[in-house]
Motif scaffolding. Structure first.
Motif, PDB file in Angstrom:
ATOM      1  N   PRO A   1       5.892  -9.619 -11.106  1.00 14.60           N
ATOM      2  CA  PRO A   1       6.423  -8.370 -10.528  1.00 14.60           C
ATOM      3  C   PRO A   1       5.937  -7.109 -11.234  1.00 14.60           C
ATOM      4  O   PRO A   1       5.650  -6.098 -10.581  1.00 14.60           O
ATOM      5  N   SER A   2       5.845  -7.150 -12.566  1.00 16.01           N
ATOM      6  CA  SER A   2       5.408  -5.958 -13.299  1.00 16.01           C
ATOM      7  C   SER A   2       3.978  -5.581 -12.931  1.00 16.01           C
ATOM      8  O   SER A   2       3.663  -4.404 -12.732  1.00 16.01           O
ATOM      9  N   MET A   3       3.108  -6.580 -12.861  1.00 17.88           N
ATOM     10  CA  MET A   3       1.718  -6.334 -12.490  1.00 17.88           C
ATOM     11  C   MET A   3       1.637  -5.805 -11.063  1.00 17.88           C
ATOM     12  O   MET A   3       0.856  -4.890 -10.762  1.00 17.88           O
ATOM     13  N   ALA A   4       2.473  -6.366 -10.191  1.00 14.76           N
ATOM     14  CA  ALA A   4       2.480  -5.924  -8.800  1.00 14.76           C
ATOM     15  C   ALA A   4       2.924  -4.466  -8.696  1.00 14.76           C
ATOM     16  O   ALA A   4       2.269  -3.637  -8.060  1.00 14.76           O
TER      17      ALA A   4
ATOM     18  N   ARG B   1      -0.435 -10.811   1.978  1.00 17.08           N
ATOM     19  CA  ARG B   1       0.970 -11.111   1.705  1.00 17.08           C
ATOM     20  C   ARG B   1       1.113 -11.203   0.188  1.00 17.08           C
ATOM     21  O   ARG B   1       0.499 -12.059  -0.437  1.00 17.08           O
ATOM     22  N   ILE B   2       1.896 -10.312  -0.392  1.00 17.10           N
ATOM     23  CA  ILE B   2       2.076 -10.266  -1.843  1.00 17.10           C
ATOM     24  C   ILE B   2       3.335 -11.023  -2.224  1.00 17.10           C
ATOM     25  O   ILE B   2       4.431 -10.718  -1.754  1.00 17.10           O
ATOM     26  N   ASP B   3       3.166 -12.035  -3.072  1.00 16.37           N
ATOM     27  CA  ASP B   3       4.281 -12.852  -3.561  1.00 16.37           C
ATOM     28  C   ASP B   3       4.508 -12.477  -5.020  1.00 16.37           C
ATOM     29  O   ASP B   3       3.828 -12.985  -5.918  1.00 16.37           O
TER      30      ASP B   3
ATOM     31  N   TRP C   1       0.581  -1.873 -11.205  1.00 21.17           N
ATOM     32  CA  TRP C   1      -0.880  -1.814 -11.127  1.00 21.17           C
ATOM     33  C   TRP C   1      -1.411  -2.049  -9.720  1.00 21.17           C
ATOM     34  O   TRP C   1      -2.197  -1.256  -9.206  1.00 21.17           O
ATOM     35  N   LEU C   2      -0.967  -3.138  -9.067  1.00 22.04           N
ATOM     36  CA  LEU C   2      -1.586  -3.498  -7.793  1.00 22.04           C
ATOM     37  C   LEU C   2      -1.105  -2.641  -6.617  1.00 22.04           C
ATOM     38  O   LEU C   2      -1.922  -2.073  -5.881  1.00 22.04           O
ATOM     39  N   VAL C   3       0.204  -2.578  -6.424  1.00 21.63           N
ATOM     40  CA  VAL C   3       0.745  -1.910  -5.232  1.00 21.63           C
ATOM     41  C   VAL C   3       0.274  -0.463  -5.088  1.00 21.63           C
ATOM     42  O   VAL C   3      -0.100  -0.050  -3.977  1.00 21.63           O
TER      43      VAL C   3
END
Length: 310
Positions: A101-104, A125-127, A107-109
């Motif tokens: 979740p932290s990376m998502a 689809r992001i899990d 950084w990513l989102v």
């Protein structure tokens, strides 16, 4: 009409030939070594050839076994790939990516808009979760994982190991107990982050203080968070100093919400890092190839920006 031995016997032979061990083949196939031995005997009886030489403490392939093993490995790889295509409905569905979740969130989102603009034809689809997935049993195409990069059976590519730097609210620099030099940390709260994989390393503050040659600061005190977002928000509110990966605070440093309190502060480059992982059979998926290439482009831009902000 095909004249083939039982598929289970071919599968047992391929695994045993790859490992040169009935025991390791049995562990992979989740059967007993005796069952593997019996399957191989069935195959040898079927083709009328000896495929292994059973030595006292080892296993060796015969000439016939050596000739057949590579082709069988390729065949099973193709079967696995074909099954993956079948399961995904021809790869027309979304590309499913799992990551912490932290990376998502950090950084990513914030970057995904650029991917959608470049590849509107690919649905993502992001899990966002920290659990390790079983790619052969779950509808996951690829993952980003934090650790040392040891993921047997998966293609693993290092995305980045972001330098870890101290950050805090600007209010702490000239507050009642000014934060001017590393020794001043003894008067402030240390914020600890224990994200996925962090249990595999020494506490980051202890590492940083020792590397900086700072004594008289208790590296163990202070609140602990298992999420970067919470820790960064806590630091930004002026309640302490956090050690975080530089790329996770790009926006906060650029806006002035957070600052690096010490000029030329020591950065720790950890052995742990974020890695892109996926089954080798997924490598030919054009959706995965496009997302992978985009990730590394974003990585390069982020690290370049980090260097400019440092």
């Amino acid at each position: 009409m095909r004249s083939l031995p039982p598929l289970s016997s071919l599968r047992a032979f391929e695994a045993a030939a790859r490992h040169l061990s009935f025991k390791l083949a049995a562990e992979e196939l989740r059967v007993t070594p005796a069952a593997v031995s019996q399957q191989i005997k069935t195959l040898e009886d079927h083709c009328g050839l000896t495929l292994f030489r059973r030595l006292t403490r080892a296993l060796a392939l015969t000439e016939a076994g050596r000739a057949a093993a590579p082709a069988l490995t390729d065949a099973f790889d193709q079967l696995e790939a074909a099954y993956g295509v079948m399961r995904s409905g021809g790869r027309d569905g979304p590309l499913t990516v799992t990551l912490p979740p932290s990376m998502a969130g950090k950084w990513l989102v914030p970057r995904l808009g650029r991917f959608h603009a470049a590849h509107p034809e690919i649905e993502l689809r992001i899990d966002a979760n920290a659990k390790l997935v079983q790619f052969d049993k779950e509808e996951i195409d690829m993952g980003i994982r934090f650790g040392l990069g040891s993921y047997p059976g998966l293609t693993c590519e290092r995305l980045f190991a972001t330098p870890t730097v101290p950050v805090c609210s600007p209010s702490l620099l000239n507050g009642p107990k000014p934060l001017k030099k590393p020794e001043d940390l003894k008067n402030h709260t240390l914020i600890h982050i224990q994200d996925t994989g962090a249990a595999a390393m020494e506490d980051t503050w202890a590492l940083w203080l020792r590397a900086a040659g700072i004594t008289g600061v208790d590296a163990n005190r202070g609140p602990r968070f298992n999420d970067y977002v919470l820790a960064i928000d806590f630091a930004a509110s002026g309640q302490g100093i956090a050690l975080v990966g530089h790329v996770f605070v790009e926006a906060e440093l650029a806006s002035g919400k957070l600052v690096q309190p010490f000029a030329n502060a020591l950065q720790i480059n950890e052995r742990l890092g974020y890695h892109l992982v996926y089954p080798p059979t997924n490598a030919s998926d054009p959706r995965l190839q496009a997302f992978r290439a985009w990730l590394f482009e974003e990585r390069d831009q982020a690290l370049k920006q980090s260097a400019l902000l440092a």
